[in-house]
Design a protein around this motif. Structure first.
Motif, mmCIF file in Angstrom:
data_model
loop_
_atom_site.group_PDB
_atom_site.id
_atom_site.type_symbol
_atom_site.label_atom_id
_atom_site.label_comp_id
_atom_site.label_asym_id
_atom_site.label_seq_id
_atom_site.Cartn_x
_atom_site.Cartn_y
_atom_site.Cartn_z
ATOM 1 N N THR A 133 51.252 15.372 37.081
ATOM 2 C CA THR A 133 51.974 14.188 36.609
ATOM 3 C C THR A 133 51.878 14.069 35.094
ATOM 4 O O THR A 133 52.870 13.786 34.409
ATOM 5 C CB THR A 133 51.407 12.918 37.271
ATOM 6 O OG1 THR A 133 51.435 13.061 38.692
ATOM 7 C CG2 THR A 133 52.220 11.699 36.876
ATOM 8 N N CYS B 44 55.456 14.773 33.237
ATOM 9 C CA CYS B 44 56.164 13.674 32.569
ATOM 10 C C CYS B 44 56.421 13.997 31.102
ATOM 11 O O CYS B 44 57.509 13.744 30.570
ATOM 12 C CB CYS B 44 55.359 12.380 32.695
ATOM 13 S SG CYS B 44 55.376 11.653 34.345
ATOM 14 N N ILE C 171 54.848 16.904 40.946
ATOM 15 C CA ILE C 171 53.824 15.885 41.156
ATOM 16 C C ILE C 171 53.252 15.971 42.564
ATOM 17 O O ILE C 171 52.042 15.827 42.776
ATOM 18 C CB ILE C 171 54.412 14.485 40.882
ATOM 19 C CG1 ILE C 171 54.708 14.317 39.382
ATOM 20 C CG2 ILE C 171 53.468 13.395 41.368
ATOM 21 C CD1 ILE C 171 55.417 13.026 39.036
ATOM 22 N N ILE D 272 47.870 7.375 38.446
ATOM 23 C CA ILE D 272 49.238 7.898 38.486
ATOM 24 C C ILE D 272 50.214 6.836 37.989
ATOM 25 O O ILE D 272 51.126 7.132 37.193
ATOM 26 C CB ILE D 272 49.613 8.347 39.912
ATOM 27 C CG1 ILE D 272 48.646 9.438 40.416
ATOM 28 C CG2 ILE D 272 51.044 8.851 39.953
ATOM 29 C CD1 ILE D 272 48.673 10.701 39.626
ATOM 30 N N LEU D 273 50.032 5.603 38.440
ATOM 31 C CA LEU D 273 50.915 4.520 37.991
ATOM 32 C C LEU D 273 50.780 4.293 36.487
ATOM 33 O O LEU D 273 51.780 4.040 35.795
ATOM 34 C CB LEU D 273 50.582 3.235 38.745
ATOM 35 C CG LEU D 273 50.900 3.235 40.248
ATOM 36 C CD1 LEU D 273 50.441 1.929 40.890
ATOM 37 C CD2 LEU D 273 52.395 3.441 40.468
ATOM 38 N N LEU E 57 52.695 7.029 34.638
ATOM 39 C CA LEU E 57 54.138 6.776 34.694
ATOM 40 C C LEU E 57 54.536 5.654 33.746
ATOM 41 O O LEU E 57 55.596 5.720 33.096
ATOM 42 C CB LEU E 57 54.547 6.442 36.130
ATOM 43 C CG LEU E 57 54.387 7.573 37.155
ATOM 44 C CD1 LEU E 57 54.740 7.083 38.553
ATOM 45 C CD2 LEU E 57 55.256 8.780 36.788
ATOM 46 N N ALA F 219 54.406 7.012 30.230
ATOM 47 C CA ALA F 219 55.560 7.891 30.027
ATOM 48 C C ALA F 219 56.833 7.087 29.791
ATOM 49 O O ALA F 219 57.656 7.428 28.932
ATOM 50 C CB ALA F 219 55.736 8.814 31.233
ATOM 51 N N ALA F 220 56.998 5.999 30.553
ATOM 52 C CA ALA F 220 58.186 5.164 30.394
ATOM 53 C C ALA F 220 58.229 4.529 29.006
ATOM 54 O O ALA F 220 59.286 4.510 28.341
ATOM 55 C CB ALA F 220 58.206 4.090 31.477
ATOM 56 N N TYR G 52 52.560 9.064 23.689
ATOM 57 C CA TYR G 52 52.109 9.518 25.006
ATOM 58 C C TYR G 52 50.608 9.836 24.974
ATOM 59 O O TYR G 52 49.851 9.408 25.855
ATOM 60 C CB TYR G 52 52.906 10.750 25.424
ATOM 61 C CG TYR G 52 52.756 11.130 26.886
ATOM 62 C CD1 TYR G 52 53.371 10.383 27.883
ATOM 63 C CD2 TYR G 52 51.995 12.231 27.259
ATOM 64 C CE1 TYR G 52 53.237 10.733 29.217
ATOM 65 C CE2 TYR G 52 51.856 12.584 28.596
ATOM 66 C CZ TYR G 52 52.484 11.828 29.563
ATOM 67 O OH TYR G 52 52.347 12.169 30.893
#
Length: 497
Positions: free
Chosen positions: A311, A315, A356, A432-433, A436, A439-440, A470
């Motif tokens: 991940t 990403c 992932i 993981i959340l 993400l 990354a967003a 990042y």
């Protein structure tokens, strides 16, 4: 240092050099030297047709060879007649496949709606038959060399030399030294040269044993090898369909030029999967060992850590490629290829999800329920074919990419549920959340950066913004303990010095 370790180091180096050459071929060289129709014909139609034909003819014997060779090893100087047994059934299979490809030529040609495309393919179709034979022989000899722990030369021939020969043929065509038909023959000839070189290498190391013996059938029954080969054929052919069917269907339902454009989009998105493939090489043997030991705790820990690493890397690479597509297509310097931009984004999304969650496939394949892996692979191949058939006429190149993306996401959801349902393993947690979310934020900020006059300045601005935000987000949210530990050790070393 043992032979396996030495070969592994050499193969890693060869792989990275080959990847660099492949990227240069895809982005900088072949699109400048060949038209999109010509790329679509050679790499988008002839090679996929030949690859499928080669796999059907080989009947899974490349995998069967690596599986059964340990029973033949050291059974006399010729390993009990193993090599003729490895080649025999596939050669007979190739005769049948070649005949079917020849008889089926009118059927294949009529799939192409464009008269110009149909005529172009018809004039070069028979090359696919010879190409299938070369690919089949190369794969069988490569499997034999892997079983003998002689892999470096085969890797060099297939990863580096083959790509250089293909570029050489394209340069010769672009400089008008050869005609396009001669280029197609040279394209096939490059695969033939690899097969011949592998034969010569086997002779040089004293392992080219071509005389068949009845003793080979007493060591392992041919029926058993055929049964295993048939199982592996079904598994391998589904993967081949997944990799090639979208390009083939784009060629039939749209045009060879569209197939060439889509193939370049596919190759651009392939850069995302390189770190995943590197991990899978280690993951397969590790997970198999965990199953053997019955150590589910270690497997669960590896599942979580590998998912987090995939991940984290996936990403960043997906955003880096997606944010700089204008720069990448600018390197190609052919405006028509930029039509594939939306396809690249959809392919990146599908491959990111696959990366992932990708270890779930290895867990299934090495588990006591390994036969379900075949069910998943065949289901995936069927889904890709059906979705492409429906979506390409409606959405063009984006339809092919959406079909690939939707199929990958669906099958990985099913695999993840299967592993969780049967073995109580699932890799997702709060980290993981957080990855993400980081990354967003980083990707969104980089995307909002203003366009500058220079493509290179845009690359530096967006790439730099993405990298800084990042990395900072990952460190601040503590989503990568391995990275935090590495930085801590580096600080300690700097403090001592």
């Amino acid at each position: 240092m043992g032979i396996v370790q030495r070969q592994g180091i050499r193969n890693t180096l060869i792989s990275y050099i080959g990847l660099a050459i492949g990227f240069a071929n895809t982005i900088l060289i072949l699109p400048r030297l060949l038209s999109s129709s010509q790329i679509g014909l050679t790499a988008g139609v002839l090679v996929p047709l030949a690859t499928i034909g080669a796999q059907v003819a080989a009947f899974g014997f490349a995998s069967a060879g690596m599986r059964y060779f340990p029973f033949f090893r050291n059974q006399g100087r010729n390993h009990g007649g193993f090599f003729p047994l490895l080649l025999g059934p596939p050669l007979l299979g190739f005769v049948v496949v070649a005949l079917l490809m020849w008889v089926g030529k009118p059927l294949v040609i009529q799939w192409y709606a464009s008269g110009a495309d149909a005529a172009l393919l018809a004039s070069h179709y028979t090359v696919a038959i010879g190409l299938a034979g070369c690919i089949m022989l190369g794969s069988l000899q490569d499997a034999y060399l892997k079983s003998l722990f002689h892999t470096s030369f085969s890797s060099f021939a297939q990863e580096i030399l083959l790509r250089l020969m293909l570029v050489g043929a394209a340069v010769a065509y672009s400089q008008h030294y050869i005609s396009f038909h001669e280029f197609v023959l040279a394209y096939t000839g490059a695969y033939a040269v690899v097969a011949v070189l592998l034969t010569c290498y086997l002779a040089a190391i004293g392992e080219l044993h071509l005389r068949p013996t009845r003793a080979a059938l007493r060591i392992k029954p041919l029926r058993e090898m055929l049964g295993f080969g048939g199982f592996m054929l079904l598994s391998n052919i589904s993967g081949t369909v997944l990799l090639n069917i979208d390009t083939l269907l784009v060629g039939t339902k749209l045009s060879l030029a569209a197939a060439g454009i889509y193939l370049i989009a596919t190759n651009i998105s392939t850069a995302l999967v390189l770190p995943f493939r590197a991990l899978y090489k280690t993951a397969f043997s590790l997970i198999a060992e965990y199953w053997k030991e019955g150590d589910m705790a270690k497997m669960a820990d590896f599942y979580r850590r590998s998912t987090r690493i995939n991940t984290l890397l996936g990403c960043y690479l997906a955003l880096g490629i997606g944010l700089n597509l204008d720069f990448i297509y600018g390197l190609i310097d052919r405006p028509e290829y930029a039509v594939g931009t939306s396809a690249v984004l959809l392919l990146l999304a599908g491959r990111l999800v696959d990366g992932i969650t990708g270890v779930n496939g290895i867990i299934v394949a090495t588990s006591p329920r390994y036969r379900f892996d075949l069910v998943f692979n065949i289901s995936l191949a069927i889904a890709v074919v059906a979705l492409n058939w429906v979506l390409i006429p409606r959405m063009q190149l984006a339809g092919a990419a959406l079909a690939y993306c939707a199929a990958l996401v669906s099958i990985n959801i099913a695999r993840t549920w299967f592993v969780w349902r049967h073995y109580g393993l699932q890799p997702f947690d709060g980290r993981i959340l957080r990855i993400l979310a980081v990354a967003a934020v980083a990707g969104g900020t980089a995307w909002l950066m203003p366009d500058l006059a220079s493509a290179w300045l845009n690359l530096l601005l967006r790439g730099g913004t993405l990298t800084v935000l990042y990395a900072a987000g990952v460190l601040l949210t503590r989503t990568a303990p391995e990275l935090t530990g590495l930085l801590g050790s580096l600080k300690a070393r700097l403090a001592k010095s």
